[in-house]
Design an enzyme around this catalytic site. Sequence first.
Site, mmCIF file in Angstrom:
data_model
loop_
_atom_site.group_PDB
_atom_site.id
_atom_site.type_symbol
_atom_site.label_atom_id
_atom_site.label_comp_id
_atom_site.label_asym_id
_atom_site.label_seq_id
_atom_site.Cartn_x
_atom_site.Cartn_y
_atom_site.Cartn_z
ATOM 1 N N TRP A 36 -4.542 5.527 -5.645
ATOM 2 C CA TRP A 36 -3.304 5.468 -4.850
ATOM 3 C C TRP A 36 -2.098 5.597 -5.764
ATOM 4 C CZ3 TRP A 36 -1.225 3.903 0.079
ATOM 5 C CH2 TRP A 36 0.082 3.405 0.033
ATOM 6 N N ASP A 78 5.831 4.830 -5.830
ATOM 7 C CA ASP A 78 7.121 5.166 -6.443
ATOM 8 C C ASP A 78 7.006 5.834 -7.816
ATOM 9 O OD1 ASP A 78 7.570 3.431 -4.352
ATOM 10 O OD2 ASP A 78 8.885 2.086 -5.461
#
Length: 506
Positions: A109, A112
């Site tokens: 995953w 930002d």
Amino acid sequence: MNYTVSGKGSYLLVPVWAGEEEKAIKITVDGGSEMMIMLPIASSDKKPSYSAPVAVVCAGSCAQEHTAVLSADVDLKAVISQFVFSDSVPEPETQKCRPLCHFAAKTGWINDPNGMVFKDGVYHLYFQYNPFNTKWENMCWGHAESRDLLHWEQKDTVLFPSENAHIFSGSGIQNNHSLLNLPESALVFFYTYAAPRTAKREAERAFSQKIAYSTDSGRTFKKMEGDFLPTICADNRDPKVFYHSPTQAYICVLWLEKSSYALFRSTDLKQWRETQRISLEPAWECPDLFELECGETHEKKWVFWSADGYYWVGNFDGYRFEAEQDMQKAYLTKLPYAAQTFSGLSERVVSIAWLRTENRAQLFRGVMSLPRCFSLVKKGSQYLLSQRAAEQWYASLKKIFSRQFSGSTSFSSESAAYLIDMDFGSEDAEYTVSYGGKMLFSSAVFGNRGGKKHIQLFIDGCVAELTNSDCTAIAHFELDAAECESAVVALESSEECGATLYSVGN
């Protein structure tokens, strides 16, 4: 219960059974710092989805014998043989429709972008990363490099979570003034220490801001002791640090809570003084503050940016930011988030955003947007942000064919990444763009924004980006991975249209 794994190699390979129930495991390699992760674990007869590499920090040679101690409250006997040391990292199984130009981690995953720095011809992209599953957890800093903003190579993960804290977002700079007893060539990174991980209530959390540095061109990090900014609000986070030449000080912009931010100044990166608190509704998280030039007037203005792509144009004197106009929206869709600009670029302001893609049934989740160069465009009395793709991207275009059509037409491409450049008859033209038989976009979505006569649609594996003529309006889409290898792009127009197909990045 403690388990010991021994062997030789540059990496400890941690098996990941993506989507299975997570168990807390503490890993210590060669008696060094402890890493606490939540690891999805399945029964011994199920093959792991992939292996996540943890680089071994070698005091001497990585050819020596290494020892990892795994501590857990669950029985790992059935799977402990899957934890091995190795000099190589096995490639994951081939995954359909991975983007070519948009960075995506090989597995795991991402969210930002963090610590983006340009140094010695290399663009360093760090990012929030969970190597150990395809959902949010175990916040680390991943790392990728590029020399052309078009092709990216994933590097070793540089920061891992401790028992007490995740490593949340932040920024990076080159140490141009030789501060912190570090050489000028060092890279300095500012991040949020999100502690404690075990807190059940918000009142128990106490995030602070810390510093790490690299003296090997960003490949490995060392953490500095203490906080450069202590806790102000429980969840304060996302420090963006840059140097303000006119007042010869470093500036830190920090999200506090709700729509509230604080600005700080320092001349030594050690002592910081707060100079402003500012509330900008409905801003949230991930601030950025940068100066841009307006192409038409050559005026320079400052832009305050928040995670959703909301931005304010105004003035900044090194102490306070004052907005001169109402909030604007950089994006037409909700897919992009938490964009950050690179430090170390003197002539350009280049931004990358996280695209919140689902990537269902894939071993990776989330991709980064195309790098875009920011500038300002003046429309009447208002300044708008233009987000033009980096010039390296335009230089990679190779024309396949052009056509004129009236009514409808369709396109397909054998290229992994391709651009359809469309020029409609007028600003009043009505049109739709469909992908795989489903409407993707229509002229109505632009609303009253101008520049919709000429649009560009970029298809790159599982994502698409669409911009108007001056790039003041941009839309991002996730495409169906099951369709993307054979899907057709269909155009419907109320007026005659010219369209050109290009391959990208080959």
